[in-house]
Write a protein that holds these residues in place. Structure first.
Motif, short mmCIF file in Angstrom:
data_model
loop_
_atom_site.label_atom_id
_atom_site.label_comp_id
_atom_site.label_asym_id
_atom_site.label_seq_id
_atom_site.Cartn_x
_atom_site.Cartn_y
_atom_site.Cartn_z
N LYS A 254 8.56 -38.17 -17.93
CA LYS A 254 8.86 -38.10 -19.37
C LYS A 254 10.34 -37.83 -19.64
CE LYS A 254 4.23 -36.64 -20.46
NZ LYS A 254 3.32 -35.54 -20.48
N GLY A 255 11.20 -38.55 -18.88
CA GLY A 255 12.64 -38.43 -19.10
C GLY A 255 13.33 -37.39 -18.25
N ASP A 256 12.61 -36.57 -17.53
CA ASP A 256 13.21 -35.53 -16.68
C ASP A 256 13.51 -36.13 -15.30
OD1 ASP A 256 13.66 -33.40 -14.90
OD2 ASP A 256 12.41 -32.04 -16.08
N GLU A 257 14.79 -36.30 -15.01
CA GLU A 257 15.19 -36.95 -13.76
C GLU A 257 14.71 -36.21 -12.52
OE1 GLU A 257 19.22 -38.31 -11.44
OE2 GLU A 257 19.15 -38.64 -13.61
N SER A 258 14.76 -34.89 -12.53
CA SER A 258 14.33 -34.15 -11.34
C SER A 258 12.84 -34.34 -11.07
CB SER A 258 14.68 -32.66 -11.46
OG SER A 258 13.98 -32.06 -12.53
N VAL A 259 12.03 -34.42 -12.12
CA VAL A 259 10.60 -34.69 -11.96
C VAL A 259 10.40 -36.11 -11.44
CG1 VAL A 259 8.38 -34.92 -13.17
CG2 VAL A 259 9.90 -33.00 -13.70
N PHE A 260 11.16 -37.05 -12.00
CA PHE A 260 11.08 -38.43 -11.54
C PHE A 260 11.39 -38.53 -10.04
CE2 PHE A 260 13.26 -42.38 -10.42
CZ PHE A 260 12.27 -43.30 -10.71
N MET B 290 19.38 -41.41 -16.24
CA MET B 290 18.29 -41.81 -15.39
C MET B 290 17.93 -43.28 -15.62
SD MET B 290 14.50 -40.14 -14.90
CE MET B 290 13.43 -41.10 -15.95
N LYS B 291 17.99 -43.72 -16.87
CA LYS B 291 17.58 -45.08 -17.21
C LYS B 291 18.43 -46.12 -16.46
CE LYS B 291 16.69 -48.15 -21.05
NZ LYS B 291 16.85 -48.43 -22.46
N ASP B 292 19.74 -45.89 -16.37
CA ASP B 292 20.61 -46.83 -15.66
C ASP B 292 20.26 -46.90 -14.18
OD1 ASP B 292 21.95 -47.36 -18.02
OD2 ASP B 292 23.65 -46.05 -17.56
N LYS B 293 19.92 -45.76 -13.61
CA LYS B 293 19.58 -45.71 -12.19
C LYS B 293 18.26 -46.43 -11.91
CE LYS B 293 21.88 -41.28 -11.48
NZ LYS B 293 21.64 -39.86 -11.13
N THR B 294 17.27 -46.18 -12.75
CA THR B 294 15.98 -46.85 -12.53
C THR B 294 16.11 -48.36 -12.77
OG1 THR B 294 15.23 -46.31 -14.78
CG2 THR B 294 14.51 -44.85 -12.99
N GLU B 295 16.96 -48.74 -13.72
CA GLU B 295 17.19 -50.16 -13.97
C GLU B 295 17.88 -50.79 -12.75
OE1 GLU B 295 19.71 -52.95 -17.01
OE2 GLU B 295 18.74 -51.18 -17.83
N ALA B 296 18.83 -50.08 -12.15
CA ALA B 296 19.51 -50.58 -10.95
C ALA B 296 18.51 -50.72 -9.80
CB ALA B 296 20.65 -49.64 -10.55
N LEU B 297 17.60 -49.78 -9.69
CA LEU B 297 16.58 -49.84 -8.64
C LEU B 297 15.65 -51.04 -8.87
CD1 LEU B 297 15.43 -48.55 -6.08
CD2 LEU B 297 14.07 -47.04 -7.54
N ARG B 298 15.24 -51.23 -10.10
CA ARG B 298 14.40 -52.39 -10.43
C ARG B 298 15.12 -53.70 -10.15
NH1 ARG B 298 12.09 -48.99 -14.66
NH2 ARG B 298 9.82 -48.96 -14.38
N ASN B 299 16.42 -53.75 -10.48
CA ASN B 299 17.21 -54.96 -10.21
C ASN B 299 17.30 -55.23 -8.72
OD1 ASN B 299 17.66 -55.40 -12.95
ND2 ASN B 299 19.67 -54.41 -12.95
#
Length: 118
Positions: free
Chosen positions: A60-66, A1-10
């Protein structure tokens, strides 16, 4: 999930840079009226960055909740802009239409990138 959110922020940061460059270009050409719409669009990137943060906090780290939280916020927040756009169209307020369309264009591009990533 972290890589995906970082890509979105970029994506958001790159879009902000491009929008600022367009604002600068319009101001240089003494086209301040047109620049107003791009300024409104520019601010949307900060709004969506905050939505990512709020969604991450709740997930809290759960991609489906995010994903669920972000989608909910990404529909609710722009709904007011869509209403404002419709009102502006009813009243033939060209400047307001341009501003609301610019805001929604930014929001839609971010949501499309989100859908691509998640």
């Amino acid at each position: 999930m972290k890589d995906k959110t970082e890509a979105l922020r970029n994506f958001i940061e790159e879009s902000k840079k491009n929008t600022q460059a367009r604002i600068d270009e319009l101001m240089k050409d003494e086209r301040a009226d047109e620049a107003r719409a791009f300024r409104a669009a520019y601010n949307i990137y900060d709004v969506f960055t905050a939505l990512i943060g709020a969604s991450e906090k709740k997930a809290k780290g759960d991609e489906s909740v995010f994903v669920s939280e972000f989608k909910k916020l990404a529909v609710n927040i722009p709904s007011k802009w869509r209403e404002s756009l419709e009102e502006a169209r009813k009243h033939n307020d060209a400047e307001r239409v341009m501003i609301e369309e610019a805001k929604l264009g930014s929001a839609d591009a971010i949501v499309a990138k989100f859908e691509e990533l998640f």
